[in-house]
Design a protein around this motif. Structure first.
Motif, mmCIF file in Angstrom:
data_model
loop_
_atom_site.group_PDB
_atom_site.id
_atom_site.type_symbol
_atom_site.label_atom_id
_atom_site.label_comp_id
_atom_site.label_asym_id
_atom_site.label_seq_id
_atom_site.Cartn_x
_atom_site.Cartn_y
_atom_site.Cartn_z
ATOM 1 N N GLY A 1 11.811 7.568 -10.601
ATOM 2 C CA GLY A 1 12.819 7.698 -9.557
ATOM 3 C C GLY A 1 13.179 9.134 -9.237
ATOM 4 O O GLY A 1 13.684 9.419 -8.141
ATOM 5 N N LYS A 2 12.927 10.062 -10.154
ATOM 6 C CA LYS A 2 13.269 11.464 -9.937
ATOM 7 C C LYS A 2 12.039 12.346 -9.708
ATOM 8 O O LYS A 2 12.183 13.512 -9.339
ATOM 9 C CB LYS A 2 14.046 11.998 -11.148
ATOM 10 N N ALA A 3 10.872 11.808 -9.958
ATOM 11 C CA ALA A 3 9.654 12.616 -9.940
ATOM 12 C C ALA A 3 9.312 13.089 -8.532
ATOM 13 O O ALA A 3 9.527 12.385 -7.550
ATOM 14 C CB ALA A 3 8.497 11.803 -10.514
ATOM 15 N N PRO B 1 -1.306 -1.273 0.380
ATOM 16 C CA PRO B 1 -0.014 -1.728 0.908
ATOM 17 C C PRO B 1 0.971 -2.099 -0.196
ATOM 18 O O PRO B 1 2.167 -1.792 -0.087
ATOM 19 C CB PRO B 1 -0.394 -2.952 1.746
ATOM 20 N N ARG B 2 0.503 -2.763 -1.235
ATOM 21 C CA ARG B 2 1.380 -3.144 -2.345
ATOM 22 C C ARG B 2 1.874 -1.916 -3.103
ATOM 23 O O ARG B 2 3.042 -1.837 -3.497
ATOM 24 C CB ARG B 2 0.627 -4.091 -3.301
ATOM 25 N N LEU B 3 0.959 -0.949 -3.295
ATOM 26 C CA LEU B 3 1.348 0.276 -3.988
ATOM 27 C C LEU B 3 2.386 1.044 -3.179
ATOM 28 O O LEU B 3 3.356 1.577 -3.729
ATOM 29 C CB LEU B 3 0.109 1.140 -4.226
ATOM 30 N N ALA B 4 2.207 1.112 -1.860
ATOM 31 C CA ALA B 4 3.163 1.824 -1.009
ATOM 32 C C ALA B 4 4.557 1.202 -1.105
ATOM 33 O O ALA B 4 5.569 1.922 -1.184
ATOM 34 C CB ALA B 4 2.670 1.822 0.438
ATOM 35 N N ARG B 5 4.612 -0.139 -1.096
ATOM 36 C CA ARG B 5 5.920 -0.805 -1.189
ATOM 37 C C ARG B 5 6.600 -0.510 -2.523
ATOM 38 O O ARG B 5 7.822 -0.267 -2.564
ATOM 39 C CB ARG B 5 5.747 -2.318 -1.011
ATOM 40 N N ARG B 6 5.832 -0.526 -3.609
ATOM 41 C CA ARG B 6 6.435 -0.265 -4.920
ATOM 42 C C ARG B 6 6.894 1.185 -5.046
ATOM 43 O O ARG B 6 7.952 1.447 -5.641
ATOM 44 C CB ARG B 6 5.423 -0.609 -6.021
ATOM 45 N N LEU B 7 6.127 2.113 -4.493
ATOM 46 C CA LEU B 7 6.534 3.511 -4.566
ATOM 47 C C LEU B 7 7.803 3.750 -3.763
ATOM 48 O O LEU B 7 8.671 4.529 -4.170
ATOM 49 C CB LEU B 7 5.411 4.420 -4.058
ATOM 50 N N GLU B 8 7.953 3.093 -2.624
ATOM 51 C CA GLU B 8 9.174 3.238 -1.824
ATOM 52 C C GLU B 8 10.399 2.839 -2.633
ATOM 53 O O GLU B 8 11.457 3.466 -2.538
ATOM 54 C CB GLU B 8 9.081 2.377 -0.563
ATOM 55 N N LYS B 9 10.260 1.785 -3.436
ATOM 56 C CA LYS B 9 11.389 1.265 -4.207
ATOM 57 C C LYS B 9 11.610 2.037 -5.505
ATOM 58 O O LYS B 9 12.755 2.313 -5.873
ATOM 59 C CB LYS B 9 11.160 -0.209 -4.531
ATOM 60 N N GLU B 10 10.528 2.355 -6.206
ATOM 61 C CA GLU B 10 10.649 2.867 -7.573
ATOM 62 C C GLU B 10 10.437 4.369 -7.701
ATOM 63 O O GLU B 10 10.960 4.978 -8.634
ATOM 64 C CB GLU B 10 9.637 2.153 -8.481
ATOM 65 N N ALA B 11 9.661 4.958 -6.785
ATOM 66 C CA ALA B 11 9.321 6.373 -6.933
ATOM 67 C C ALA B 11 9.153 7.018 -5.562
ATOM 68 O O ALA B 11 8.054 7.404 -5.173
ATOM 69 C CB ALA B 11 8.040 6.522 -7.752
ATOM 70 N N PRO B 12 10.247 7.165 -4.811
ATOM 71 C CA PRO B 12 10.134 7.681 -3.439
ATOM 72 C C PRO B 12 9.622 9.112 -3.362
ATOM 73 O O PRO B 12 9.163 9.538 -2.309
ATOM 74 C CB PRO B 12 11.561 7.567 -2.903
ATOM 75 N N GLY B 13 9.690 9.859 -4.445
ATOM 76 C CA GLY B 13 9.193 11.232 -4.444
ATOM 77 C C GLY B 13 7.741 11.365 -4.838
ATOM 78 O O GLY B 13 7.202 12.468 -4.862
#
Length: 308
Positions: free
Chosen positions: A94-96, A114-126
């Motif tokens: 979340g902070k990375a 697409p699945r990876l993009a959705r998870r990164l938006e939620k868990e690791a936006p940076g």
């Protein structure tokens, strides 16, 4: 045994930079030193390793045979040291603020990305992902790529590569419904003889079909090669060209509903997708987190593991 108290390990970092960049000036830019400082460091390293290590050419510098022999061990050692140090720092998604570089086989990119993009938006936006093709030299791939999601892996320095099976799928042959040979049984000989459209090796990362056909004394009639799977269904639907695909794409890509399909008549071939990574970064927290996330995305969709 060398007394490491008398050996400056920074010299090995400079050695790697010269090897990677092929010039003193390029290495100096990479490590943040002046060219004269890099030349001085190389002189010290030559004495310590009792070899010239690099010789000048019109295009820069080239490694000696001894330098080539040392390069894999030095790269492996520096990787282990880097990983050991980085393990002292916990990776917090979340902070990375970090970019990972991945090679992804085109057949599976439509499922994974697409699945990876959705998870990164939620868990690791940076966190961002840079996708590279499979055209990178096997000699330098692990200097530029964090991991691969590829078809059954080739021989990329196997002693330094780890892999995990993500999915296994059967292969199907696709053609249009009114193809002139649509009513014929699909044999290996017919498959090889029909005109093909195929994905480039840069998109798949493998030549497994060519290898299997060659072992049988056959060769595909390749009339078109494309860079992306996206182009193939429309080409097949509007021509006499045939193509292959993982059977799961029959459910994932609605354009395939209008096409006729048959099992690939090469029993040796399945689409096995593997997650591959460098042994040197196996325990690095950030890479470990991303590998586990990719594994989770495949495990969440159990159908990916089941042949059709």
């Amino acid at each position: 045994m060398v007394n490491l108290r008398n050996f400056d390990l920074n010299l090995l970092v400079i050695f790697r930079a010269i090897l990677n960049r092929g010039s003193i000036a390029g290495a100096a830019e990479e490590v943040g030193l002046s060219p004269s400082a890099v030349s001085h460091a190389l002189s010290r390293l030559r004495i310590m390793l009792n070899d010239e290590l690099f010789f000048r050419t019109a295009d820069g510098v080239q490694p000696t045979d001894r330098a080539r022999e040392l390069s894999a061990d030095i790269e492996r050692g520096l990787g282990f040291i880097s990983t050991a140090i980085s393990q002292q720092h916990q990776f917090e998604p979340g902070k990375a603020r970090r970019t990972f570089t991945i090679q992804v086989a085109d057949y599976v990119s439509g499922f994974l990305l697409p699945r990876l993009a959705r998870r990164l938006e939620k868990e690791a936006p940076g966190v961002s992902i840079d996708i590279l093709p499979f055209t990178i030299s096997t000699e330098s791939v692990w200097d530029r790529v964090d991991m691969q999601v590829r078809l059954t892996p080739g021989r990329l320095q196997p002693e330094m590569v780890r892999s995990k099976r993500l999915a296994v799928d059967e292969v199907v042959v696709l053609m249009r419904e009114d193809h002139p040979r649509a009513g014929d049984p699909m044999t290996a000989e017919l498959y090889a003889a029909l005109p093909h459209v195929k994905l480039s090796q840069s998109a798949t990362g493998t030549t497994v079909i060519e290898d299997v056909l060659s072992a049988r004394g056959l060769r595909r009639d390749l009339q078109m090669t494309v860079a992306s799977w996206f182009d193939i269904p429309d080409i097949v639907a509007n021509s006499d060209l045939i193509a292959i695909a993982p059977s799961r794409l029959l459910d994932l890509d609605p354009r395939l509903a209008t096409l006729k399909w048959a099992p690939l008549p090469l029993d040796e071939v399945v689409f096995s997708f593997d997650l591959c990574w460098d042994l040197r970064t196996e325990r690095e927290p950030g890479q470990k987190w991303l590998r586990e996330l990719i594994l989770t995305l495949f495990e969440e969709d159990q159908s990916v593991h089941m042949p059709r």
